[in-house]
Structure formats: C-alpha cells, structure tokens
Design an enzyme around this catalytic site. Sequence first.
Site, mmCIF file in Angstrom:
data_model
loop_
_atom_site.group_PDB
_atom_site.id
_atom_site.type_symbol
_atom_site.label_atom_id
_atom_site.label_comp_id
_atom_site.label_asym_id
_atom_site.label_seq_id
_atom_site.Cartn_x
_atom_site.Cartn_y
_atom_site.Cartn_z
ATOM 1 N N CYS A 25 57.282 -6.776 -19.759
ATOM 2 C CA CYS A 25 57.439 -8.197 -19.429
ATOM 3 C C CYS A 25 56.331 -9.026 -20.067
ATOM 4 O O CYS A 25 56.574 -10.113 -20.597
ATOM 5 C CB CYS A 25 57.464 -8.393 -17.918
ATOM 6 S SG CYS A 25 56.035 -7.716 -17.038
ATOM 7 N N HIS A 56 48.629 -10.777 -13.219
ATOM 8 C CA HIS A 56 49.969 -10.212 -12.995
ATOM 9 C C HIS A 56 50.262 -10.024 -11.513
ATOM 10 O O HIS A 56 49.412 -9.568 -10.745
ATOM 11 C CB HIS A 56 50.078 -8.863 -13.715
ATOM 12 C CG HIS A 56 51.472 -8.416 -13.970
ATOM 13 N ND1 HIS A 56 52.325 -8.012 -12.963
ATOM 14 C CD2 HIS A 56 52.188 -8.302 -15.122
ATOM 15 C CE1 HIS A 56 53.487 -7.669 -13.484
ATOM 16 N NE2 HIS A 56 53.434 -7.842 -14.786
ATOM 17 N N ASN A 81 57.979 -12.279 -14.419
ATOM 18 C CA ASN A 81 57.920 -10.907 -14.934
ATOM 19 C C ASN A 81 59.103 -10.055 -14.509
ATOM 20 O O ASN A 81 59.294 -8.955 -15.020
ATOM 21 C CB ASN A 81 56.622 -10.222 -14.499
ATOM 22 C CG ASN A 81 56.333 -10.370 -13.021
ATOM 23 O OD1 ASN A 81 55.822 -11.417 -12.588
ATOM 24 N ND2 ASN A 81 56.636 -9.350 -12.239
#
Length: 487
Positions: free
Chosen positions: A295, A322, A459
């Site tokens: 991603c 993330h 993501n």
Amino acid sequence: MSQQPLETVFQEWHDNQAFAEQMIPLIGSLYRHNNVVTTLYGRSLFNRSVIRILKDHRFVRKVEGTELSVQDTLPLVQAMTELNLGPAHVDVGKLGVIFKKRGGGDAKAFLREELAEIVDTHDPDGSNGQSQDVVLYGFGRIGRLLARVLVEKAGGGNLLRLRAIVVRGRGDIAKDLEKRASLLRRDSVHGPFDGTISVDYETRTITANGNVIQVIYADKPSDVDYTAYGIDNAVVVDNTGIWRDEEGLGQHLECKGVSKALLTAPGKGDIKNIVFGINHGDIVADDNILSAASCTTNAIVPVLKVLNDEYSIECGHVETVHAYTNDQNLIDNYHKGDRRGRSAPLNMVLTETGAAKAATKALPELSGKLTGNAIRVPIPNVSMAILNLTLGRETDAEALNDYLRRMSIDSSYQKQIDYVDSPEVVSSDFVGNRHAGIVDAKATIASGKQAVLYVWYDNEFGYSCQVVRILQHISNVHFLKLPRAQG
C-alpha cells in the site's frame, strides 16, 4: 443577507437536487446499456447519491477554480444518452468546464466533436469480450474490500467476475459462512456493504448484489480443483501473504482452473512488483505470477514518478506514519518482529518499511537514492507518507503544488494521485478514497532544492482499488478515457 436572497439560495439548492435526481437514471443507463462510465474529475458518478453528486460538483471549484453545477452537466449527460456511445470512461466534469468556457450552446454538437471516437459505435448485439474469473485466496481486510469493489464494478463491461473465495475450514460450516457474510456485510472502518447479501448453506455460497460467490474450504492451494466449481482460467488473488516467492505462489498455478496468481503484498525474488499507473506496462503475456507491491509503495511511487520527471530527485527519505495492522498485538505479547509485540492501540511503534526499496523496483531510476522507515500509530486505517527530498533544481511550495494539482486532474496519473488543499483535513477524511495517494498541499514545504511533501493514503481501500486496476489490465479490460488528457 435579506430574506429574498436566503430564499433564493435555498431554492437553488432544491433545484440542484432535482437536477441530480434526473441525472442518476441517465448515468445508470449509460453504464448498463453502453458500458460508459461517467466521472467528474476522476470521481465516479455511477451508483452515487444525490448529495454525493452535488459535493463532487463543488470539488471542481477547488481543483479548477471554476464553478460547475449539475445545471451545467445535466444537459451533457442527457445528450450522451442520445449519441449511441460505445464503451469508454467519460469525464463529464472536464467536458462541462470546456463547454462552459466556450459559452455553452448545442450540447449534442459539442459532444459529437469531443466524443467523436465513441459516437455511434455502440453495438447492442456485439460481445464485450470474454469475462475473467477471479478467486480471492484469503478473506481478511484486503480480501473483503476487494470483494466489495469487484461486486460494485460487476457489469458495465468490466468483465471481472468474482467467482469464489478460499478460506480455511473452521468446524461448523454454516456458522462459518454466516460469519464470513457478516464480515462482508458490516465493517467498522468502511461502513455497511452497499447492497444485499444472502447465504446459501447447502451450496456454500454467498450472494452479494446478485453475484454468486462460491466459498471453498481448503488448507492449502493443492486442495482445490476450481474446475469442479465451473471456474476456469482464473486469476487467484492471494491475500494471505503466506507465500511471497515464485515457488510458494506457484502452488496456485498447479491447481486446475488457474492461469495467473496476483499477490497483495511485496513479492520476493524475480516477481514483478507492479504499481498500476507506473509500471503496469512491464507486464507481458507470460507473467503468470505478479505482485501488487505494498500500500505504501503504491502511495508514494506515483508522486515520486511525476516529481522525478519534472524536477529530478537527487536523494530522499520516506517516513511512513502507518495505521496499525492485524500483524500487531492488541496488548503486549510475543512477536517475532522488533517492537511489534507491544500493544498497537496504545503505542506509536517504530518499525521498518521496505517501501523505499520497493519503490525502486517500479522506478529503477531512483535506485540507491531513497531510504525509509515507518511508525505504526494507534488508528485502524489511513496512513501518511512524508517525502523528504532533494531535487535537481530549485522550486517553491506554490510551484510544486500547482504542478501536482495539474498532475492529479489532467494526466495519466489521475487515478493514482489525488490532491487536497484544505487546512482542516485529518486522516478520517480519507477513509474510502480510491486513489493510491493524496497530496496534502497545505503541508508542502519547499525551499531551494529541498522539498517535504505529505501524502495521505487509505492503506486498505485505496490499495484495493489499485489491485483491481491490475486485475483489469491483465484481463484486457481497457477503456478509452475521454476527453483526452492535456498533460
């Protein structure tokens, strides 16, 4: 503001709602009967609500500086239904802006010129091509989102058919089927499934919006004969991440009914890591095992590509902030990876990322120029990549943003790069965004040759859309995109 203007504004809103309501069945007819997918500056108009259509029209002012309303686009959509159009992706927003700047006039004559390549090319009796069977091996976060996207895109000349999902058996099959269906039906991050889902326990199928999906229970690829379910020449999308090399993924190719395998994680060895929009042209007919990369790689590579094309990147560092993933622990517990054993919802976790290295597989010209690291943070979805770059020539934030804005609305990277210019956006605003990455213009820093860019990305969902684009490409699902990009 006097009472009259207030009433005027309110009446204008209601009028626009009425125009959008008229537009919806026309958009549906173009999609189902002509295989014409209508968009508005890259945002699909098909299967959207009245309010969503109105909001997308407001978006045009942000990217073009030009007001565009449904009163401008409705005549174009109406005229499109009368032109016997052939299959294509048509950006009604861009056509609307062009038409408005030319002073309006005869919408049908205007479209005959702008859409000349597809006018009077619809063949109601002709074949749209051979449909492609798709199997999802694994039904976790990415698997279920892929299912949603594939079901949504069924029809309209898309040709991709989600035929089956493969999962491990867990005792009571009826209960397992219901749980799988429930996870598809409800999602804590992405909300409820847009449609209806039913389960047939006898045939072990889940039907989503009329799409019958076989649920196959198997502990390993070799346990499955897909032809027994009427599935042939299928692309197996491996969402498990268990196998990432050619030997492991090659197990899928040994199954009857399988022609290709696509991994939703970075591939190892000689497996091609594909970022759609950048290096999908590297795929050849005998590439039977492919990777959709990660991603993060999908988020950063398009932006890095256009920056390198325009400014030349000398070196840089990618820092990924993330969202946590299933690989981490809810509470402190053993984990083979450094730091990842600590509680994901309670900590920022410093870890490594292979995104910078993986980016160079898609962009070999950046080999040796990038480093990378990652911080996992306590949110379930939407991440950010911070690109700290040294460019080959000097620029400033205004010029850099203007270039990226143009790339996001009028280039071949329109589906990969999105652009936002608001001082108030936060991560949750990008849940469900279909682009690989979204440039946050307000955060851009540039001085001389130094530039720092902030790129948001969903993501989960944005990445899933990139995977589906690869599926379309390897299945020869290609649409003409009109009007032609100017940059």
